[in-house]
Design a protein around this motif. Structure first.
Motif, PDB file in Angstrom:
ATOM      1  N   ASP A  93       0.696  -1.360  -0.086  1.00 39.01           N
ATOM      2  CA  ASP A  93       0.137  -0.075  -0.344  1.00 39.01           C
ATOM      3  C   ASP A  93       0.920   0.824   0.227  1.00 39.01           C
ATOM      4  OD1 ASP A  93       1.506  -0.671   2.405  1.00 39.01           O
ATOM      5  OD2 ASP A  93      -0.914   0.095   3.417  1.00 39.01           O
ATOM      6  N   ALA A  94       2.207   1.504  -0.073  1.00 37.10           N
ATOM      7  CA  ALA A  94       3.283   1.971  -0.197  1.00 37.10           C
ATOM      8  C   ALA A  94       2.915   3.631  -1.558  1.00 37.10           C
ATOM      9  CB  ALA A  94       4.566   1.859  -0.394  1.00 37.10           C
ATOM     10  N   ARG A  95       2.891   5.081  -0.982  1.00 38.58           N
ATOM     11  CA  ARG A  95       2.779   5.533  -1.825  1.00 38.58           C
ATOM     12  C   ARG A  95       3.738   6.051  -2.616  1.00 38.58           C
ATOM     13  NH1 ARG A  95      -2.706   5.916  -1.746  1.00 38.58           N
ATOM     14  NH2 ARG A  95      -3.029   8.308  -2.870  1.00 38.58           N
ATOM     15  N   ILE A  96       4.329   6.444  -3.940  1.00 40.49           N
ATOM     16  CA  ILE A  96       5.293   5.932  -4.413  1.00 40.49           C
ATOM     17  C   ILE A  96       5.226   7.563  -4.995  1.00 40.49           C
ATOM     18  CG2 ILE A  96       8.021   6.409  -5.370  1.00 40.49           C
ATOM     19  CD1 ILE A  96       5.625   3.639  -3.351  1.00 40.49           C
ATOM     20  N   VAL A  97       6.127   9.275  -4.591  1.00 39.03           N
ATOM     21  CA  VAL A  97       5.953  10.122  -5.684  1.00 39.03           C
ATOM     22  C   VAL A  97       7.538  10.184  -6.344  1.00 39.03           C
ATOM     23  CG1 VAL A  97       5.301  12.610  -6.805  1.00 39.03           C
ATOM     24  CG2 VAL A  97       4.178  11.351  -4.876  1.00 39.03           C
ATOM     25  N   TYR A  98       7.997  10.227  -7.804  1.00 37.08           N
ATOM     26  CA  TYR A  98       8.740  10.562  -8.674  1.00 37.08           C
ATOM     27  C   TYR A  98       8.923  11.621  -8.876  1.00 37.08           C
ATOM     28  CZ  TYR A  98      10.046   5.038  -8.171  1.00 37.08           C
ATOM     29  OH  TYR A  98      10.442   4.055  -8.139  1.00 37.08           O
ATOM     30  N   VAL A  99      10.367  12.196  -8.552  1.00 34.44           N
ATOM     31  CA  VAL A  99      10.502  14.338  -9.296  1.00 34.44           C
ATOM     32  C   VAL A  99      11.552  13.953 -10.552  1.00 34.44           C
ATOM     33  CG1 VAL A  99      10.889  16.577  -8.227  1.00 34.44           C
ATOM     34  CG2 VAL A  99       9.626  15.078  -6.733  1.00 34.44           C
ATOM     35  N   ASP A 100      11.826  14.720 -11.701  1.00 33.60           N
ATOM     36  CA  ASP A 100      12.596  14.901 -11.780  1.00 33.60           C
ATOM     37  C   ASP A 100      12.086  15.426 -13.617  1.00 33.60           C
ATOM     38  OD1 ASP A 100      15.241  14.620 -13.561  1.00 33.60           O
ATOM     39  OD2 ASP A 100      15.442  12.822 -12.457  1.00 33.60           O
ATOM     40  N   GLU A 122       3.259   8.211  -8.748  1.00 33.06           N
ATOM     41  CA  GLU A 122       2.601   9.048  -9.433  1.00 33.06           C
ATOM     42  C   GLU A 122       4.161   9.308  -9.848  1.00 33.06           C
ATOM     43  OE1 GLU A 122       1.278  11.264 -11.524  1.00 33.06           O
ATOM     44  OE2 GLU A 122      -0.664  10.550 -10.822  1.00 33.06           O
ATOM     45  N   TYR A 123       4.200  10.787 -10.453  1.00 30.31           N
ATOM     46  CA  TYR A 123       5.371  11.080 -11.627  1.00 30.31           C
ATOM     47  C   TYR A 123       5.243  13.025 -11.374  1.00 30.31           C
ATOM     48  CZ  TYR A 123       9.903  12.352 -13.589  1.00 30.31           C
ATOM     49  OH  TYR A 123      11.342  12.458 -14.769  1.00 30.31           O
ATOM     50  N   VAL A 124       6.236  13.450 -10.737  1.00 34.95           N
ATOM     51  CA  VAL A 124       6.565  14.957 -11.849  1.00 34.95           C
ATOM     52  C   VAL A 124       7.083  15.449 -11.686  1.00 34.95           C
ATOM     53  CG1 VAL A 124       6.134  17.704 -10.303  1.00 34.95           C
ATOM     54  CG2 VAL A 124       4.878  15.381  -8.490  1.00 34.95           C
ATOM     55  N   ASP A 125       7.089  16.231 -13.167  1.00 29.86           N
ATOM     56  CA  ASP A 125       7.606  16.688 -13.629  1.00 29.86           C
ATOM     57  C   ASP A 125       8.267  18.489 -13.217  1.00 29.86           C
ATOM     58  OD1 ASP A 125       9.709  17.269 -15.655  1.00 29.86           O
ATOM     59  OD2 ASP A 125       8.576  17.917 -16.768  1.00 29.86           O
TER      60      ASP A 125
END
Length: 261
Positions: A93-100, A122-125
């Motif tokens: 159930d872990a929530r991960i946001v990637y940023v690059d 999720e991914y954040v630009d």
């Protein structure tokens, strides 16, 4: 192809991918990667040690520290055992946001960074130099009133001003509550970790690739954890941080994990 992607100059995410044995790179990345290796033959070992550190740190945080939210800034190109895969192996159930903010990373991340059904990825630009934008975007996926593991592996070395780098870390950690963690790796020139060879390699990199990079001392690296409780074994070569074997080769890359009290 994304018009932000430049194939005429080496880029860190793609060269790092090359050193890890990946295929998401261009001829210019391989040429510069080989030249850097000529200056600093253990750079591939550093890349692999940094990746292995990620696995151990995320496994500890998800399995032992109860972390269920991860903010991974400076994601890099997807390879095996990305943060969400490691975290969701221990905690589906872990929530991960990637940023690059590298367009080729963005292209690959959206295709490859999928989530376990129980969790979210999720991914954040966004750029690491803009922590407020990162926090605003991450808040759509993560509950910033609950503990978050903030991960910046090999990314603060691209923030050339140390005071600015400290401000970025402080902004991020001020926005998350007690029980949150900070996970960092960073290259160094310190001879105790065999970092002397980094000097010529970094100078070559800064003349021939992007973005520019800097090394930091043990004291400078430790200052990013001011106000946090450093977990054992403290600041060490990332290859030695909670390594399963005591004879892991030392690499010139600091690694540490701190907890916000």
């Amino acid at each position: 192809m994304n018009d932000r992607i430049r194939t005429d100059i080496a880029h860190n995410a793609r060269v790092w991918n090359y050193w890890l044995g990946g295929k998401d790179n261009y001829p210019v990345d391989r040429v510069v990667g080989d030249q850097v290796t000529g200056f600093y033959p253990s750079i591939g070992e550093v890349a692999r040690a940094d990746r292995a550190f990620l696995g151990r740190a995320v496994t500890f945080l998800a399995a032992d520290a109860g972390m269920r939210q991860f903010l991974d800034i400076g994601t890099g190109l997807p390879t095996a055992d990305n943060t969400h895969e490691v975290a969701q192996r221990a905690a589906p159930d872990a929530r991960i946001v990637y940023v690059d903010n590298d367009p080729i990373v963005l292209t690959h991340a959206r295709a490859l960074l999928t989530s376990a059904p129980e969790g979210v990825t999720e991914y954040v630009d966004a750029d690491a130099h803009d922590p407020e934008k990162i926090l605003a975007a991450a808040g759509a996926t993560l509950d910033l009133s609950r503990p978050v593991a903030v991960m910046m592996l090999g990314i603060l070395n691209f923030v050339l001003d140390t005071a600015e780098a400290r401000t970025i870390v402080r902004t991020l950690m001020d926005a998350v509550p007690s029980g949150s963690h900070l996970v960092l790796t960073h290259p160094t020139l310190e001879p105790e970790l065999g970092g002397e060879g980094n000097k010529a390699a970094m100078a070559f990199w800064n003349e021939n690739a992007t973005p520019p990079i800097t090394a930091r001392s043990r004291a400078e690296f430790a200052s990013f954890f001011d106000g946090l409780d450093l977990l054992e074994p403290g600041v060490t070569s990332c290859s030695r941080w909670r390594a399963t074997t005591g004879d892991a080769p030392v690499v010139a890359q600091f690694g540490a994990v701190g907890r916000k009290p």
